[in-house]
Structures are given as structure tokens and as C-alpha cells.
Design a protein around this motif. Structure first.
Motif, PDB file in Angstrom:
ATOM      1  N   HIS A 184      46.986  24.013  46.213  1.00  0.00           N
ATOM      2  CA  HIS A 184      46.013  23.657  45.170  1.00  0.00           C
ATOM      3  C   HIS A 184      45.134  24.864  44.858  1.00  0.00           C
ATOM      4  O   HIS A 184      44.598  25.496  45.780  1.00  0.00           O
ATOM      5  CB  HIS A 184      45.143  22.484  45.640  1.00  0.00           C
ATOM      6  N   SER A 185      45.023  25.208  43.575  1.00  0.00           N
ATOM      7  CA  SER A 185      44.242  26.372  43.142  1.00  0.00           C
ATOM      8  C   SER A 185      43.239  25.961  42.073  1.00  0.00           C
ATOM      9  O   SER A 185      43.497  25.034  41.295  1.00  0.00           O
ATOM     10  CB  SER A 185      45.164  27.465  42.574  1.00  0.00           C
ATOM     11  N   VAL A 186      42.103  26.669  42.035  1.00  0.00           N
ATOM     12  CA  VAL A 186      41.085  26.435  41.006  1.00  0.00           C
ATOM     13  C   VAL A 186      40.639  27.768  40.435  1.00  0.00           C
ATOM     14  O   VAL A 186      40.730  28.811  41.082  1.00  0.00           O
ATOM     15  CB  VAL A 186      39.861  25.676  41.568  1.00  0.00           C
ATOM     16  N   ARG A 187      40.127  27.691  39.183  1.00  0.00           N
ATOM     17  CA  ARG A 187      39.577  28.874  38.518  1.00  0.00           C
ATOM     18  C   ARG A 187      38.255  28.487  37.874  1.00  0.00           C
ATOM     19  O   ARG A 187      38.159  27.457  37.193  1.00  0.00           O
ATOM     20  CB  ARG A 187      40.539  29.412  37.451  1.00  0.00           C
ATOM     21  N   THR A 188      37.215  29.289  38.105  1.00  0.00           N
ATOM     22  CA  THR A 188      35.911  29.007  37.518  1.00  0.00           C
ATOM     23  C   THR A 188      35.876  29.462  36.060  1.00  0.00           C
ATOM     24  O   THR A 188      36.770  30.175  35.588  1.00  0.00           O
ATOM     25  CB  THR A 188      34.784  29.719  38.291  1.00  0.00           C
ATOM     26  N   LEU A 189      34.818  29.076  35.364  1.00  0.00           N
ATOM     27  CA  LEU A 189      34.681  29.439  33.956  1.00  0.00           C
ATOM     28  C   LEU A 189      34.578  30.943  33.752  1.00  0.00           C
ATOM     29  O   LEU A 189      34.936  31.453  32.685  1.00  0.00           O
ATOM     30  CB  LEU A 189      33.446  28.751  33.368  1.00  0.00           C
ATOM     31  N   ASP A 190      34.091  31.654  34.759  1.00  0.00           N
ATOM     32  CA  ASP A 190      33.984  33.106  34.640  1.00  0.00           C
ATOM     33  C   ASP A 190      35.142  33.832  35.322  1.00  0.00           C
ATOM     34  O   ASP A 190      35.112  35.056  35.447  1.00  0.00           O
ATOM     35  CB  ASP A 190      32.650  33.593  35.223  1.00  0.00           C
ATOM     36  N   GLY A 191      36.168  33.098  35.770  1.00  0.00           N
ATOM     37  CA  GLY A 191      37.401  33.716  36.228  1.00  0.00           C
ATOM     38  C   GLY A 191      37.577  33.883  37.713  1.00  0.00           C
ATOM     39  O   GLY A 191      38.613  34.401  38.158  1.00  0.00           O
ATOM     40  N   ARG A 192      36.637  33.464  38.536  1.00  0.00           N
ATOM     41  CA  ARG A 192      36.834  33.547  39.990  1.00  0.00           C
ATOM     42  C   ARG A 192      37.791  32.437  40.449  1.00  0.00           C
ATOM     43  O   ARG A 192      37.824  31.369  39.846  1.00  0.00           O
ATOM     44  CB  ARG A 192      35.490  33.410  40.712  1.00  0.00           C
ATOM     45  N   THR A 193      38.568  32.711  41.494  1.00  0.00           N
ATOM     46  CA  THR A 193      39.614  31.773  41.912  1.00  0.00           C
ATOM     47  C   THR A 193      39.520  31.472  43.405  1.00  0.00           C
ATOM     48  O   THR A 193      38.935  32.225  44.183  1.00  0.00           O
ATOM     49  CB  THR A 193      41.015  32.330  41.604  1.00  0.00           C
ATOM     50  N   ALA A 194      40.151  30.371  43.772  1.00  0.00           N
ATOM     51  CA  ALA A 194      40.294  29.985  45.178  1.00  0.00           C
ATOM     52  C   ALA A 194      41.513  29.073  45.283  1.00  0.00           C
ATOM     53  O   ALA A 194      41.872  28.385  44.317  1.00  0.00           O
ATOM     54  CB  ALA A 194      39.055  29.279  45.697  1.00  0.00           C
ATOM     55  N   SER A 195      42.142  29.063  46.451  1.00  0.00           N
ATOM     56  CA  SER A 195      43.310  28.202  46.646  1.00  0.00           C
ATOM     57  C   SER A 195      43.410  27.776  48.095  1.00  0.00           C
ATOM     58  O   SER A 195      42.819  28.400  48.991  1.00  0.00           O
ATOM     59  CB  SER A 195      44.601  28.915  46.214  1.00  0.00           C
ATOM     60  N   VAL A 196      44.155  26.711  48.333  1.00  0.00           N
ATOM     61  CA  VAL A 196      44.345  26.182  49.672  1.00  0.00           C
ATOM     62  C   VAL A 196      45.703  25.493  49.726  1.00  0.00           C
ATOM     63  O   VAL A 196      46.184  24.967  48.712  1.00  0.00           O
ATOM     64  CB  VAL A 196      43.214  25.187  50.034  1.00  0.00           C
ATOM     65  N   SER A 197      46.314  25.509  50.899  1.00  0.00           N
ATOM     66  CA  SER A 197      47.604  24.840  51.102  1.00  0.00           C
ATOM     67  C   SER A 197      47.518  23.929  52.319  1.00  0.00           C
ATOM     68  O   SER A 197      46.925  24.295  53.342  1.00  0.00           O
ATOM     69  CB  SER A 197      48.731  25.859  51.299  1.00  0.00           C
ATOM     70  N   HIS A 198      48.106  22.749  52.183  1.00  0.00           N
ATOM     71  CA  HIS A 198      48.210  21.810  53.299  1.00  0.00           C
ATOM     72  C   HIS A 198      49.606  21.200  53.286  1.00  0.00           C
ATOM     73  O   HIS A 198      50.223  21.050  52.222  1.00  0.00           O
ATOM     74  CB  HIS A 198      47.179  20.684  53.186  1.00  0.00           C
TER      75      HIS A 198
END
Length: 478
Positions: free
Chosen positions: A345-359
Motif C-alpha cells: 500500500h502506497s500513498v502520495r501527499t498533495l505536495d508529492g511526498r510518499t510512503a509505502s508499507v507491505s504486509h
């Protein structure tokens, strides 16, 4: 004789009237600052004085834009820009307070207040160094024209060093923090109040050396912040803003070499620390329900994303590990079969920063079924019969409890239970549960008894529970 008596009476009455007038004049003498021209000068702040305004009068030249009955005057000429607070707290009558600039007979109102939560008054207003401000205290209410004991106080809060756009404090290396007292802050002429609706503002300037997301916030966090580009107060372009009392940080992508101007607005009641830093990365996790799904389940997944910089999220992405994807924040997905599926699962903020996680989502389809329930066709009272329950399992080795219930005129009631391992097999074999039951006189009264067997997995959730129970044919009781 009569004329002489009348004359004496007239003289006596005149004397009494003179005494009364003299006594009244002495009791209600006008205060020394009764007139505009005799205003008490406030030399330094904080300033407090107590005077008796009972004998205060109203001059025809007193302004009428705020209460002027029984007026007294004070004057104050600040040495520096800032804000002033004047109040009549501690007075014992209904006072009305106003501030003016100009000359006697031609005054312009700056502030007026006749009831600050009580019959006392308070005004706050911005002042300019060298300008004389005339403060009038009048009597409010209906019919109360006698004044009383007035306690008048005035204090000035000096404007912060970065009160004006031209004096914006330059922000150096990040992280950065600077504290200013906004009690004396002002909004200068031409300064926008559309994005930061505050009369108490200060300015900062920042020119980044690298391009990236930055976050501006204040502590306490309720101050409004607006970011602009431009070189003059009248030619600014908005980059972003967070309003007063929203408690949100302001985050955006700052371009290297470009100067950003930050307008910070407070309510004037406290100092605020302006903080600027590189925007922190978002964090993300996810959950799913059921927590132990089967291949028959529609699995609900949910994003637990958090952006400490407060920009919010522009997109969500899911890779379920089985060749399918989704862009919903809360997708529903059915996995194609049992197995350990790695979900990313990945996300992107309105200003382009990202984060992701796997389970890993473990899909296991547990399922047993009661396929046969054997009972004798007849029985007698006192006889113990063996009720045979056959359970089929083709998936995983399970621990199973079978609960046996017998029929009564009002429904089924517990009659016994048995627990044992049920191994998985694909040969069609079953596991037998034998539960003994002794026939009762109550069964004889009905003339028959039926049984219901219910199988329950002890260590897992049955994916198909509808085939976990079976009813027997009636046993005739003799």
C-alpha cells in the motif's frame, strides 16, 4: 410691619439658596481633566489613575460618536508604533470609553466600547509613533449622569521588530524557530487581511537553497499563516495559507532560489513561535477485515495514513500481490485462493511526498461439514443410545467440537457434546463423533425425540457455516 417681615423672609431664603448652591458646588466639583484642553497626559506606560467624576460635565465640543455625558479626558502620544489597551476595570459606575485623533471640535474616532462584558469598558487599537490619541471616558446607561469613582488604565505593547513587510525577519538554516509577542503587532496600510484575518501580524522571509517541501507552523498553533512570493506588499502572489484558529500547519514545495514571504497573524493575546522546517515524511499502514480471511470473503482494506506536515493526501495505491490493484483508500478485494499474499500500500501527499508499507495477508479457507447423523428408529425410556455424527473435512487439520441438542415441545435444548481432532482428507472419509443420550420420560410424553448436531471449529473461523449442522429423523419412544 408686614413689609419688614416679608423683606426679612426674602433675605433668609436667598441665604439658604446660596448655601445650598455653594454646598452642591463643593460636593460636585468638576475633575481637573473635565475639559478636552485640560486632558490628563499619560507620560509612560503602564499608566493607572483613580479620579472622582461625579462633577464631570459635557462640553458642546465633545464628540457625539460615542457616549460623552459627564466626560473626562486623557491624552497619549506614543514614542514607538504598537498597540494600546485602555480600560475602566475597577470603576464603580457605567463607563464608556473611546479614543480619538485630531483637534478639539474636529475629532476622528479610533475606537469605542460601552460594555466589555460588564458596565466597564475596554478598547484596543494600533498607534503610530508621534500621533496624539485623545481618550474620552463618558457616563453610559439611562439617567445615570453623576459618574462615580473612575479607575482608568492604559498600557502599550510595542510592535515586534518584524511588524512590517519591509522588516521581515530573514530565516536562515532549517529547522528554524523565532518567538515574537503579537500583543503590539499591527497590520500596516495595504496589507491583505483576506487570507489571514488578523489585525496583529508579523513577517518572515525565506529563500531555500534546494527545492523541496517545507512546513510552517506556530506554537501556540492557532495563528494564521499565509505564504507569498513577490517583492512588494502590493504585488504579492499567494502560495498557500492556513486561517487563524484552524490549527493546521502550512506545507508546500519551495523552489530553490525563490524568496517566500510568510505573513503570521495572531489574536494579539499571546506570543507565538514561528517554526519552519523541512516537511516530515508521511507514515502509512493498513488494516483488513476479516483479520483471517478465506477465499470466499470480500476483504475490506483500509488505509491508516498520516501526514505530520498536514498537507493531506492526493492518491492511494494498492497492489494485492495477485495481479490486481486499486486506487481507492478503502478497497474491497477477494483473493483468488488460499495462500500468503503480499499486499503493498502506497500513498502520495498533495505536495508529492510518499510512503509505502507491505504486509502479508494469509488467506485460509477452513470448512467442515456435518454430513450424516445416525440414530436408532426406536428407543425406550431409560435406554442409552449412541448418536453418531459424521464430520467431513477436506481443507486443514482442525479441532472440532460437536454439540448435540434434543427436541422438546418448545425447541431444542443441549443434550451433550464431544471434542476431537478432525484430520483433513480428500478421500471422502469422515470423522465419527459418538455422543450417548439416555431417553427420558419427557421424551415418552411426546412420543418421540429428534436430535440436532452442530459442529464448531475451535481454532479457526468456518468459511461455510451453513453446512455445520444437521437434524436427525425422529426416534420413536415407547
Amino acid at each position: 410691619m408686614i413689609r419688614r417681615s416679608v423683606a426679612r423672609l426674602a433675605v433668609a431664603c436667598a441665604a439658604v439658596v446660596a448655601l445650598l448652591v455653594a454646598g452642591q458646588t463643593a460636593a460636585y466639583a468638576a475633575p481637573t481633566n473635565d475639559d478636552f484642553s485640560a486632558a490628563t497626559t499619560v507620560g509612560s506606560t503602564p499608566f493607572t489613575t483613580t479620579i472622582d467624576t461625579t462633577g464631570a460635565t459635557t462640553d458642546p465640543t465633545d464628540p457625539t460618536g460615542c457616549a460623552n455625558r459627564g466626560s473626562v479626558w486623557f491624552s497619549f502620544t506614543p514614542a514607538v508604533d504598537g498597540r494600546v489597551e485602555a480600560h475602566t476595570y475597577g470603576s464603580d459606575y457605567y463607563s464608556v470609553l473611546s479614543a480619538w485623533t485630531g483637534e478639539q471640535g474636529s475629532l476622528t474616532q479610533v475606537a469605542c466600547n460601552d460594555d466589555n462584558g460588564s458596565q466597564r469598558s475596554r478598547i484596543r487599537f494600533a498607534v503610530t509613533a508621534g500621533t496624539t490619541y485623545h481618550l474620552l471616558v463618558g457616563t453610559g446607561g439611562f439617567g445615570d449622569t453623576t459618574g462615580g469613582s473612575l479607575r482608568f488604565s492604559l498600557d502599550q505593547a510595542v510592535a515586534p521588530a518584524n511588524d512590517d513587510f519591509a522588516d521581515a525577519i530573514t530565516v536562515g538554516a532549517l529547522p528554524y524557530a523565532n518567538t515574537q509577542n503579537y500583543a503590539g503587532a499591527t497590520r500596516e496600510g495595504g496589507e491583505s487581511s483576506f487570507y489571514v484575518s488578523s489585525a496583529y501580524t508579523a513577517w518572515y522571509a525565506y529563500t531555500p537553497t534546494t527545492t523541496g517541501s517545507i512546513t510552517a507552523r506556530t506554537n501556540p498553533g492557532y495563528a494564521g499563516i499565509a505564504a507569498y512570493t513577490g517583492s512588494s506588499l502590493t504585488a504579492l502572489s499567494l502560495v498557500g495559507y492556513t486561517p487563524l484558529y484552524d490549527y493546521d500547519p502550512l506545507t508546500f514545495v519551495a523552489q530553490a532560489g525563490r524568496t517566500y514571504l510568510f505573513q503570521v497573524g495572531s489574536d494579539g493575546s499571546a506570543a507565538h513561535t514561528f517554526q519552519l522546517d523541512v516537511a516530515a515524511d508521511p507514515t502509512v499502514d493498513f488494516y483488513h477485515y476479516p483479520s483471517e480471511p478465506s477465499s470466499y470473503d470480500q476483504v475490506s482494506l483500509g488505509s491508516s495514513a498520516y501526514d505530520p506536515a498536514g498537507a493531506g493526501f492526493a492518491s492511494f495505491a494498492w497492489d494485492f500481490g495477485d495481479g490486481t490493484t486499486s486506487t481507492e483508500p478503502y478497497p474491497v478485494h477477494r483473493f483468488p485462493g488460499d495462500g500468503d499474499w503480499t499486499v503493498r500500500h502506497s500513498v502520495r501527499t498533495l505536495d508529492g511526498r510518499t510512503a509505502s508499507v507491505s504486509h502479508v495477508v494469509s488467506v485460509r479457507t477452513h470448512d467442515v461439514a456435518v454430513v450424516k447423523l445416525n440414530v436408532p428408529s426406536t428407543a425406550r425410556v431409560g435406554q442409552t443410545i449412541g448418536v453418531v455424527v459424521q464430520v467431513r473435512n477436506t481443507r486443514y487439520d482442525e479441532n472440532v467440537r460437536v454439540d448435540l441438542e434434543r427436541s422438546t415441545p418448545t425447541g431444542f435444548v443441549p443434550a451433550g457434546s464431544s471434542t476431537r481432532p478432525v484430520p483433513a482428507t480428500d478421500s471422502g472419509k469422515t470423522t465419527r463423533f459418538v455422543i450417548d443420550y439416555t431417553v427420558t420420560a419427557a421424551d415418552l410424553a411426546v412420543g418421540k425425540v429428534s436430535f440436532r448436531a452442530v459442529a464448531e471449529l475451535l481454532d479457526a473461523r468456518d468459511a461455510v457455516p451453513y453446512d455445520n449442522e444437521l437434524r436427525s429423523a425422529p426416534v420413536k419412544v415407547a
